[in-house]
Structures are given as structure tokens and as C-alpha cells.
Design a protein around this motif. Sequence first.
Motif, PDB file in Angstrom:
ATOM      1  N   ILE A  73       0.867  -1.184   0.000  1.00 44.30           N
ATOM      2  CA  ILE A  73       0.000   0.000   0.000  1.00 44.30           C
ATOM      3  C   ILE A  73       0.900   1.230   0.000  1.00 44.30           C
ATOM      4  CG2 ILE A  73      -1.787   1.273   1.235  1.00 44.30           C
ATOM      5  CD1 ILE A  73      -2.721  -1.389   2.410  1.00 44.30           C
ATOM      6  N   LYS A  92      -4.818   7.657   2.102  1.00 42.53           N
ATOM      7  CA  LYS A  92      -6.071   7.454   1.374  1.00 42.53           C
ATOM      8  C   LYS A  92      -6.980   6.534   2.177  1.00 42.53           C
ATOM      9  CE  LYS A  92      -5.838   6.403  -3.082  1.00 42.53           C
ATOM     10  NZ  LYS A  92      -5.286   5.912  -4.371  1.00 42.53           N
ATOM     11  N   TYR A 104      -9.148   3.187   2.249  1.00 48.73           N
ATOM     12  CA  TYR A 104      -9.155   1.903   1.531  1.00 48.73           C
ATOM     13  C   TYR A 104     -10.297   1.033   2.035  1.00 48.73           C
ATOM     14  CZ  TYR A 104      -4.482   3.152  -0.078  1.00 48.73           C
ATOM     15  OH  TYR A 104      -3.420   3.801  -0.665  1.00 48.73           O
ATOM     16  N   ASN A 147     -10.878   4.101   6.404  1.00 51.51           N
ATOM     17  CA  ASN A 147     -10.734   2.762   5.847  1.00 51.51           C
ATOM     18  C   ASN A 147     -11.941   1.936   6.271  1.00 51.51           C
ATOM     19  OD1 ASN A 147      -7.990   3.220   4.896  1.00 51.51           O
ATOM     20  ND2 ASN A 147      -7.397   3.119   7.051  1.00 51.51           N
ATOM     21  N   ASN A 171     -11.170   1.991  -3.574  1.00 49.78           N
ATOM     22  CA  ASN A 171      -9.766   1.581  -3.374  1.00 49.78           C
ATOM     23  C   ASN A 171      -9.682   0.222  -2.667  1.00 49.78           C
ATOM     24  OD1 ASN A 171      -8.834   4.084  -4.454  1.00 49.78           O
ATOM     25  ND2 ASN A 171      -9.190   5.049  -2.470  1.00 49.78           N
ATOM     26  N   VAL A 205      -8.597  -3.253  -1.404  1.00 48.13           N
ATOM     27  CA  VAL A 205      -7.350  -3.980  -1.134  1.00 48.13           C
ATOM     28  C   VAL A 205      -7.701  -5.369  -0.615  1.00 48.13           C
ATOM     29  CG1 VAL A 205      -5.289  -4.090   0.335  1.00 48.13           C
ATOM     30  CG2 VAL A 205      -6.018  -1.890  -0.617  1.00 48.13           C
ATOM     31  N   CYS A 219      -3.800  -2.595  -4.138  1.00 46.57           N
ATOM     32  CA  CYS A 219      -5.098  -2.032  -4.489  1.00 46.57           C
ATOM     33  C   CYS A 219      -5.411  -2.468  -5.928  1.00 46.57           C
ATOM     34  CB  CYS A 219      -5.042  -0.511  -4.398  1.00 46.57           C
ATOM     35  SG  CYS A 219      -6.557   0.313  -4.904  1.00 46.57           S
TER      36      CYS A 219
END
Length: 384
Positions: free
Chosen positions: A87, A92, A94, A179, A220, A222, A279
Motif C-alpha cells: 500500500i 487514502k 481503503y 478505511n 480503493n 485492497v 489495491c
Amino acid sequence: MKIPAEFDEIRPYSPEELPQIFDELLSDKDFQEVIKKVMPDTPLDALTNILRNCKTNLDVQKNIFYGLLHDLIKKCSDGFSLDCSQIAEKNKGYTFISNHRDIVLDSGFLSVGLIDNGFPTTVEIAIGDNLLIYPWIKKLVRVNKAFIVQRALSMRQMLESSARMSRYIHFAVTQKQENIWIAQREGRAKDSNDRTQDSVLKMLAMGGDRDIIDSLKELNIVPLSLSYEYDPCDFLKAQEMQLKRDVEGFKKSQKDDLINMQTGIFGYKGRIHFQAGLCINDELETLRGLPKTEIFTHVSEIIDSYIHRNYRLYPANYIACDMLDGNTSMAEHYTEEDKLKFEAYLQKKIGLIDIPNKDVDFLRQCILTMYANPAKNHLQAIRK
């Protein structure tokens, strides 16, 4: 930040709401009893002072849950690690989509790992309302950055609820810069054969105001692989499998859910490793133009591939494969001592199961399958 009122019923509490919720929790007799057991060295007055100094949900996590979880790692495991080196940008928001092993700790350990790896925040957590057995639990999880997944609804209500939850997830990632953690499927995979349900991805895509690809890219995503050396609930899962086989219409009770939560939290887990993949936004872009149904299938396959490739395997996984297959094809991955230890572990866990017409052979196969499937899926994924 102004949060749309449509999310009031499901979202985590806002900082402004926390003081009143702290007072309600601290005056709840059931909550007080739990605190005495979980934090025996912390007087209620001390906890009250800590909470009243917490201005945000993240403060609560850092000042209370972080320490509790680190203590749990010391007492109930042989160590925890999170590798999130893939990452690139920590600032950001996620959406971590993972396999699901433990009702409480999957997201809890992820939050600990994010703090320890220098991320500015933890995760907001999707949790089913079927687990919110007591009023204090519902309050506590919303203090702990959980948002509520509503179950037991009619088909129409379920659709409306899913759309609202999706809109909330998009709002949390894009506006709150939070997140999100969400399991790849509803409930834990009892046999550890981890597969992403298209329905989870369809729900996530509902909340964007653009096409499917852009809606998913906005989150985004992951893929996250969770690897526990031992699953404290393995015998409870096997027991449930036999009961489902033998008792028509069998369903777990709220008491069963509570036992699963307690066993998962306080049971021995061995080594624990979480591995974050890349991602998947670049891979999503390659799917643009495909029919809707194909997009979700492909995205599920991408996520599964990451999760399977990124498992950390332990001797028990390889031993279980060989015990199921009746050979020694994976013997290079374990010692004779490892095998004797796992066989003793298996015997002990089957011994904990107390149900009518106990089918030892079936239960043994269920537990072996739980430990073998991650190895089988991993080996298949790295061959592709």
C-alpha cells in the motif's frame, strides 16, 4: 463534518454523541460486569476518566482497545504481524476485503496493525446485527467504529438496506477518508474454502453514482489475507457442521454466537499473519466494457487470487492435506514432531465436542478440511 441523516441508524457514533454513550455504557450493570472480567486491573473510575478524555472513536481505540488487543496477542497467540508494504499511500481511504476467521479479532487485529504501521486511522467495521445480542454490545461496537449490517429483513427491505449501507461505505471512504473492513462473504467460511461472494461486490457497487467500474474504483479495494495458525473455534465449526447434517433446519442460537465470540477471542491462535495485497484499481480498469454479471465474477476471481496467494501457511495446513489425502506429498513442509503435535491438537479439539450421536470420523474430516483448504487454494493460486 455533516453526516447525512439517512445513515444515523447504522453508522458509528459521531464525536458529539460519544459523551452521552459513555455515560450510558458506564451505568449499565452488564457492561460493568464485562469490564471487571476483561480489565480486572482497571477500576471503573479509572476507565471513566480514560473514556471522558477520548474525543473521537479513534481515541477510544488507541487508549483502550489497542492495549487490550496487544495483551490478547501476548496471552493467546505466538505473535501477530501485518505486512501492508504494497500500500503506497497511507493517507487514502481503503476498503479491505478479506477472508473471515474470527468474528471480533479479524478487524481488531487489522486496526492494531494499521496503527503499528503508521496509518493515520484504523478501519470502520461492517458487523451483522445478529451479533448485537445486548444493548451495551450495540453501543460498544458503534463506539468502536462499527457500522451495522441489518439482517432478517424482507427482500425489498434487504435491497433498501444494502443500498444505504453501500452509500455509507462510499461516503466513509471518499468524504471521511476512513478505511473500511468487510468480509468477502456473509459469515465465516466454516471449511476455510475462502471465496468472494458476488453479492458483496454488487452491494459495494450500488452506492456509487457512476458505472460499476468507477464505483468500485472509488473504494480503493485492497484484498487482505488472514492466516491464523490455529482457529480456536475449529471444533465449534465442526460441531455445527454435524448438527446441520443431522438436525433438519438447525440454526445457531444467540447463545451459540456468544460462545463463538468468547472462544475466538480467548482461545489459543498460534502465529497470526495478515498480508495486504495491491489495491486492485488497475485490474478493475481492464474489465471496463464487460457485461455487468461478468464484471462481478472477474472481480471476485481477482480478490480470491490475491487472498489465496498471500496466505501464510503453517505446518498444520500441510499436515492436514496429507492426512486427508492419506499420503506424505507435503512432508517437506513439516517435521515428525510437527505432525505428532498436530495430531494431539486434533484429538484434543474433537474431545471438546459434546453432542448426541457424535460422529468422530466426520468431525475429524471437517477439522482437517478447515486446515487443508488454505494450503490447497494457495498452491493452486501460485501455479496459475
